[in-house]
Design a protein around this motif. Structure first.
Motif, PDB file in Angstrom:
ATOM      1  N   ASP A   2       0.819  -1.212   0.000  1.00  0.00           N
ATOM      2  CA  ASP A   2       0.000   0.000   0.000  1.00  0.00           C
ATOM      3  C   ASP A   2       0.849   1.257   0.000  1.00  0.00           C
ATOM      4  O   ASP A   2       1.871   1.320   0.651  1.00  0.00           O
ATOM      5  CB  ASP A   2      -0.887   0.037   1.251  1.00  0.00           C
ATOM      6  CG  ASP A   2      -2.107  -0.831   1.096  1.00  0.00           C
ATOM      7  OD1 ASP A   2      -2.539  -0.984  -0.043  1.00  0.00           O
ATOM      8  OD2 ASP A   2      -2.597  -1.344   2.105  1.00  0.00           O
ATOM      9  N   GLY A 333      -5.345   0.752   6.169  1.00  0.00           N
ATOM     10  CA  GLY A 333      -5.306  -0.202   5.062  1.00  0.00           C
ATOM     11  C   GLY A 333      -4.219  -1.247   5.168  1.00  0.00           C
ATOM     12  O   GLY A 333      -3.820  -1.844   4.163  1.00  0.00           O
ATOM     13  N   GLU A 335      -2.868  -4.764   5.748  1.00  0.00           N
ATOM     14  CA  GLU A 335      -3.460  -6.098   5.669  1.00  0.00           C
ATOM     15  C   GLU A 335      -2.760  -7.070   6.611  1.00  0.00           C
ATOM     16  O   GLU A 335      -1.589  -6.873   6.969  1.00  0.00           O
ATOM     17  CB  GLU A 335      -3.390  -6.631   4.236  1.00  0.00           C
ATOM     18  CG  GLU A 335      -4.153  -5.777   3.239  1.00  0.00           C
ATOM     19  CD  GLU A 335      -4.038  -6.315   1.825  1.00  0.00           C
ATOM     20  OE1 GLU A 335      -3.326  -7.330   1.645  1.00  0.00           O
ATOM     21  OE2 GLU A 335      -4.649  -5.730   0.914  1.00  0.00           O
ATOM     22  N   GLU A 390      -3.326  -9.166  11.481  1.00  0.00           N
ATOM     23  CA  GLU A 390      -4.687  -8.984  10.969  1.00  0.00           C
ATOM     24  C   GLU A 390      -4.815  -7.586  10.381  1.00  0.00           C
ATOM     25  O   GLU A 390      -3.933  -6.742  10.553  1.00  0.00           O
ATOM     26  CB  GLU A 390      -5.704  -9.184  12.105  1.00  0.00           C
ATOM     27  CG  GLU A 390      -5.452  -8.293  13.319  1.00  0.00           C
ATOM     28  CD  GLU A 390      -6.403  -8.600  14.459  1.00  0.00           C
ATOM     29  OE1 GLU A 390      -7.610  -8.738  14.192  1.00  0.00           O
ATOM     30  OE2 GLU A 390      -5.936  -8.708  15.610  1.00  0.00           O
ATOM     31  N   HIS A 391      -5.913  -7.342   9.670  1.00  0.00           N
ATOM     32  CA  HIS A 391      -6.134  -6.040   9.061  1.00  0.00           C
ATOM     33  C   HIS A 391      -6.294  -4.959  10.132  1.00  0.00           C
ATOM     34  O   HIS A 391      -6.865  -5.211  11.199  1.00  0.00           O
ATOM     35  CB  HIS A 391      -7.402  -6.067   8.191  1.00  0.00           C
ATOM     36  CG  HIS A 391      -7.237  -6.850   6.919  1.00  0.00           C
ATOM     37  ND1 HIS A 391      -6.529  -8.017   6.845  1.00  0.00           N
ATOM     38  CD2 HIS A 391      -7.690  -6.599   5.651  1.00  0.00           C
ATOM     39  CE1 HIS A 391      -6.549  -8.483   5.608  1.00  0.00           C
ATOM     40  NE2 HIS A 391      -7.251  -7.640   4.850  1.00  0.00           N
ATOM     41  N   ARG A 417       4.009  -6.196   1.801  1.00  0.00           N
ATOM     42  CA  ARG A 417       3.174  -7.404   1.800  1.00  0.00           C
ATOM     43  C   ARG A 417       4.066  -8.608   1.649  1.00  0.00           C
ATOM     44  O   ARG A 417       5.252  -8.506   1.343  1.00  0.00           O
ATOM     45  CB  ARG A 417       2.178  -7.336   0.636  1.00  0.00           C
ATOM     46  CG  ARG A 417       1.132  -6.237   0.813  1.00  0.00           C
ATOM     47  CD  ARG A 417       0.230  -6.180  -0.395  1.00  0.00           C
ATOM     48  NE  ARG A 417      -0.824  -5.184  -0.235  1.00  0.00           N
ATOM     49  CZ  ARG A 417      -1.657  -4.841  -1.217  1.00  0.00           C
ATOM     50  NH1 ARG A 417      -1.553  -5.410  -2.408  1.00  0.00           N
ATOM     51  NH2 ARG A 417      -2.585  -3.953  -0.990  1.00  0.00           N
TER      52      ARG A 417
END
Length: 424
Positions: A2, A333, A335, A390-391, A417
């Motif tokens: 992101d 945002g 993840e 977790e998000h 990520r």
């Protein structure tokens, strides 16, 4: 991965900003900043020259051609150069060099010619052209006393000078203990300057000068009087118009009195290049001219010396924190499985900082990534990372509620990520 630019949220309180304690220095700071902001650097484009300046340049070239034999070993094909720029033969860079000497002497051709001749004689005697290949020692001074570090917003290389280390008598004696040591130090200082000059373009419309930042903190003025005088003399006589702006930082309160004494002897052009910042305004002042990711960490920036080897710095976002205010930077945002890495710095700190991860899912608990703690003036930037399971979002909290002074700050981050890594 992101990429986001979260806007800081602010929680104000009733504190007003701190009033200046030293009005004389504050007035001088404001005056030099206004003057420097209006200073227009020379472009060295022929189209910007007055007719009288063009005539002076042509006259200067003619005189140089006539006396070229004096500076060249080959009288049949004379060659005169300085800073790697051939001054004969029509190279456009030669005009930039010659204009520097002319401007230093207010376009008085005879005086500019005399200055150039003395400079060429000095460079030959000092063996300056080969100085970059010399190992002069002083490894302990590199990155501390005089060093090139990144660029300003306009692409000028920046040279930092800080002599506070010589307040230590052992260090002072090691570097300036006798005449030979002083000579070696002066040679090393010229070497640092020549490294900076190697970064200049010497082209019309290009980057043809540098920025100098001089740190006056703990500088032993009396002990360094001889060395400072010789350095100043060498630079003034042999490196004309090489500084676009000179920024003094960590200036003591009495500097305004010293400045008032030597100010009458400076030209308005020279004074217009000066910027003055007291100790608690260093980062704020430097950020006006240099992006925070290019400001060294010791001056409230995010740039470490080892970072310079890794290519261009990742851009940082600037923001300010008013006195009596809390700021929350929310990076959303994120993840599950991602890792977020961030850098954060506040000029002068003296506030509270903390970080927490807030999951999106209801019923999940907020995680204290960094417990709230006091950051003091000498602290460097925060560099940390967090692997999210977790998000959710990361919240960086900066609490300036106990201070009345506005502070500048900068931060950057990237989210990695599991499959890719994209800077944010």
């Amino acid at each position: 991965m992101d990429m986001q630019s979260p806007a800081p949220t602010h929680s104000p309180s009733s504190h007003s900003e701190e009033a200046p304690a030293k009005k004389g220095l504050k007035a001088l700071m404001d005056a030099t900043l206004r003057s420097s902001s209006s200073f227009k650097e020379d472009s060295y484009l022929s189209s910007t020259l007055k007719d009288s300046e063009k005539k002076a340049l042509e006259d200067f070239k003619s005189r140089l051609h006539k006396s070229a034999d004096r500076f060249s070993a080959d009288s049949k094909a004379p060659h005169v150069s300085v800073w790697g720029v051939p001054l004969l033969g029509g190279d456009e860079r030669a005009d930039v060099v010659l204009l520097k000497f002319l401007r230093a002497r207010d376009f008085r051709v005879q005086d500019a010619m005399a200055m150039l001749e003395k400079c060429l004689d000095w460079r030959k005697e000092f063996k300056t052209d080969g100085i970059l290949d010399e190992d002069l020692g002083f490894k302990e001074l590199e990155g501390v006393v005089a060093y090139m570090h990144s660029y300003d917003k306009e692409g000028h290389p920046v040279c930092y000078n800080a002599y506070g280390v010589f307040k230590d008598k052992e260090m002072y004696d090691k570097v300036f203990g006798d005449e030979e040591k002083l000579k070696r130090f002066l040679r090393w200082r010229v070497q640092v300057l020549e490294k900076g000059i190697n970064l200049l373009h010497f082209k019309p419309g290009g980057v043809n000068s540098m920025i100098q930042v001089t740190d006056l903190k703990n500088m032993p003025k009396r002990e360094l009087r001889v060395a400072s005088s010789q350095i100043l003399s060498l630079f003034q006589d042999n490196y004309p118009e090489m500084v676009a702006r000179k920024i003094f930082v960590n200036v003591p309160w009495y500097f305004s009195m010293i400045y008032s004494m030597f100010s009458p002897f400076l030209t308005q052009r020279t004074k217009s290049k000066f910027v003055i910042a007291r100790e608690n305004n260093v980062a704020e002042t430097l950020y006006k001219f240099i992006r925070p990711e290019n400001v060294p960490v010791q001056y409230g920036g995010l740039s470490r010396t080892e970072d310079l080897q890794a290519g261009p710095a990742k851009p940082a976002s600037e923001f300010s924190i008013k006195g009596g205010e809390k700021v929350h930077l929310e990076i959303e945002g994120i993840e599950g499985g991602a890792t977020i890495v961030w850098d954060l710095v506040v000029g002068g700190w003296e506030l509270e900082y903390g970080a927490e991860f807030v999951p999106n899912a209801e019923g999940s608990y907020t995680i204290a990534v960094e417990k709230c703690r006091k950051m003091v003036a000498g602290d460097g930037p925060i560099h940390n990372s967090f692997a999210a399971k977790e998000h959710g979002k990361l919240v960086l909290s900066i609490d300036n509620s106990l201070s009345r002074r506005k502070k500048v700050a900068a931060y950057r981050y990237l989210v990695r990520r599991s499959s890719s890594s994209v800077p944010a």
